[in-house]
Design an enzyme around this catalytic site. Structure first.
Site, PDB file in Angstrom:
ATOM      1  N   ASN A 155       0.835  -1.206   0.000  1.00 18.13           N
ATOM      2  CA  ASN A 155       0.000   0.000   0.000  1.00 18.13           C
ATOM      3  C   ASN A 155       0.872   1.260   0.000  1.00 18.13           C
ATOM      4  OD1 ASN A 155      -2.524  -1.280   0.094  1.00 18.13           O
ATOM      5  ND2 ASN A 155      -2.324  -1.624   2.291  1.00 18.13           N
ATOM      6  N   CYS A 177      -5.511  -7.378  -2.911  1.00 17.55           N
ATOM      7  CA  CYS A 177      -6.011  -6.906  -1.611  1.00 17.55           C
ATOM      8  C   CYS A 177      -7.102  -7.839  -1.133  1.00 17.55           C
ATOM      9  CB  CYS A 177      -6.555  -5.483  -1.747  1.00 17.55           C
ATOM     10  SG  CYS A 177      -7.221  -4.818  -0.207  1.00 17.55           S
ATOM     11  N   HIS A 178      -7.145  -8.091   0.178  1.00 13.44           N
ATOM     12  CA  HIS A 178      -8.121  -9.047   0.719  1.00 13.44           C
ATOM     13  C   HIS A 178      -9.318  -8.386   1.387  1.00 13.44           C
ATOM     14  CE1 HIS A 178      -5.461  -9.106   4.591  1.00 13.44           C
ATOM     15  NE2 HIS A 178      -6.197  -8.024   4.513  1.00 13.44           N
ATOM     16  N   HIS A 214      -9.549  -0.244  -1.402  1.00 16.95           N
ATOM     17  CA  HIS A 214     -10.003   0.169  -0.073  1.00 16.95           C
ATOM     18  C   HIS A 214     -11.262   1.037  -0.111  1.00 16.95           C
ATOM     19  CE1 HIS A 214      -5.770  -0.668   1.766  1.00 16.95           C
ATOM     20  NE2 HIS A 214      -6.512  -1.760   1.637  1.00 16.95           N
TER      21      HIS A 214
END
Length: 465
Positions: A155, A177-178, A214
């Site tokens: 990130n 990304c999880h 995000h």
């Protein structure tokens, strides 16, 4: 990638191979897999950390359910990349001390940040010190392993993935990304609750992902052929005021205190925009003006994570890693929630696999500029990584997403073209910074740049002073 009748060899270069988090997840996933024979070369600026992880990897190899992976700590990025089929990039841009400045300096100006690694003043300055590092890695990949598949775990995901594409346009890269997994876990829980049994996991839940890293949303939710959107809407409405978590918070557990997601921001955004939010509350809140959630974060049941906690957590993880490397404790060949091994197998031709990833927009997300880094589903197959058309977000939401995507793209361009004078206006236009008067915002920017100046180009530091 060579094949034999018994196993399928894949050479993995791990840049940031001293990782205390992602590396052991990959080791566990490789140990539980029965198809891949992986040779993992771990490269880290902290070579001792890579050596420690190679020892831990050897322990995972001992409990492997398939072909044991090999782990070597190497001393140069070129050695790691030579012959690599897959490159994993998982670095910490700077030190936690730098991140503390990213959080604390804006706090002195009244700006709250829950994470500070993606957008807002913290995410912006973190990107400034990270982009040169990622460009260096991308150029090394271009020289040594141009055909390798590259997974970025670092990130700020959007900016850094964009920077690597700018440095090496032909790079075969996706950002991983999880966060969306959290919503998929919720939906599996809803399905299991209705059945009265633990039949579904998050892997049984399919979603159509739209957004940027995000700040992701889902336009459809299914378990098999069943449309789960009505059930999810009812679930969100029922828990909108109380929040929801899969279990009770452990008393006194700092990780639970700072990271357990009660989804009240998610549920509220669904009510506001008519589409479910997928990322965690702490991330989602930072994309919007502070007055919406961050000012009242306690009322919304989420926390602002202090860097002091991250430092304590890192010390605990390092102690655990040292113990594992010394042969203490037990390692398990258990599958993590991460998708990387599934993605690698799909690229090798072992069945198609769909997951949400960050890629340049080629039209998969409507209303966002072509080339901006967006997060949607993509198909992993022997043909490569193909973004899937996600559609378009609701107009009000699309305006917010496109604004952030444009800012990230412009910031990457300004850094890579040494247009330092363009950076302040971009910084000031972020929703968390915009309420500050220009003089105040400029003073804060200068302080943040000075605090992390040892990681930044001299001309940028001079311009911001």
């Amino acid at each position: 990638m060579a094949n034999s009748s018994h196993h399928h060899t894949v050479n993995i270069a791990y840049i940031g191979g001293g990782s205390l988090n992602w590396a052991t997840k990959l080791m566990a996933d490789l140990a539980q897999d029965r198809l891949l024979a992986a040779h993992v070369r771990l490269y880290d600026l902290d070579h001792d950390a890579a050596v420690r992880n190679a020892r831990i990897g050897a322990r995972f190899a001992e409990v492997s359910k398939g072909y044991p992976a090999r782990y070597d700590a190497v001393r140069s990025i070129e050695e790691a990349l030579t012959g690599a089929d897959v490159v994993v990039v998982s670095i910490l841009p700077g030190e936690f001390e730098d991140m503390a400045h990213d959080i604390d300096i804006p706090a002195a100006y009244g700006i709250r940040q829950a994470v500070g690694d993606t957008v807002g003043p913290g995410g912006f300055v973190r990107a400034l010190r990270s982009i040169p590092m990622m460009v260096e890695i991308a150029e090394a990949i271009r020289k040594t392993a141009p055909k390798a598949w590259v997974c970025n775990l670092t990130n700020p995901m959007s900016a850094l993935t964009g920077a690597m594409y700018r440095a090496f346009p032909e790079i075969r890269l996706w950002g991983e990304c999880h966060e969306v997994t959290k919503l998929r876990h919720q939906v599996a829980w809803i399905g299991n609750r209705e059945l009265g049994s633990e039949r579904f996991s998050h892997r049984d839940v399919t979603v159509n992902v739209l957004g940027i890293n995000h700040f992701t949303f889902v336009g459809s939710i299914n378990i098999g052929s069943r449309d789960m959107m009505p059930a999810y809407r009812a679930f969100a409405q029922h828990h909108g005021n109380s929040g929801w978590a899969p279990r009770a918070q452990k008393p006194g557990d700092e990780h639970d205190h700072y990271f357990m997601d009660r989804s009240r921001v998610k549920f509220d955004l669904l009510g506001r925009f008519g589409i479910p939010a997928a990322a965690g509350d702490r991330h989602l809140a930072e994309f919007l003006p502070q007055a919406q959630y961050l000012d009242e974060h306690e009322a919304w049941d989420f926390t602002l994570t202090p860097v002091s906690y991250r430092e304590r957590d890192r010390a605990q993880k390092r102690a655990r890693a040292d113990a594992l490397a010394a042969g203490e404790g037990v390692v398990h060949a258990e599958r993590s929630d991460e998708a990387l091994v599934d993605q690698i197998k799909a690229l090798l031709g072992f069945g198609d696999f769909v997951s949400n990833v960050n890629l340049p927009n080629r039209g998969q997300l409507g209303g966002v500029h072509i080339g901006a880094i967006v997060e949607t589903n993509a198909l992993f197959s022997a043909s490569g990584v193909t973004p899937l058309v996600a559609g378009r977000l609701p107009d009000e939401l699309l305006t917010i997403v496109a604004d952030h995507a444009d800012r990230q793209t412009a910031m990457v361009g300004a850094v890579m073209e040494n247009r330092w004078n363009d950076l302040f206006d971009l910084f000031h236009s972020d929703p968390l910074v915009a309420p500050l008067a220009e003089a105040e915002a400029r003073r804060m920017f200068g302080e943040m740049i000075a605090a992390t100046s040892h990681h930044l180009p001299r001309d940028l530091v001079r311009t911001a002073a």
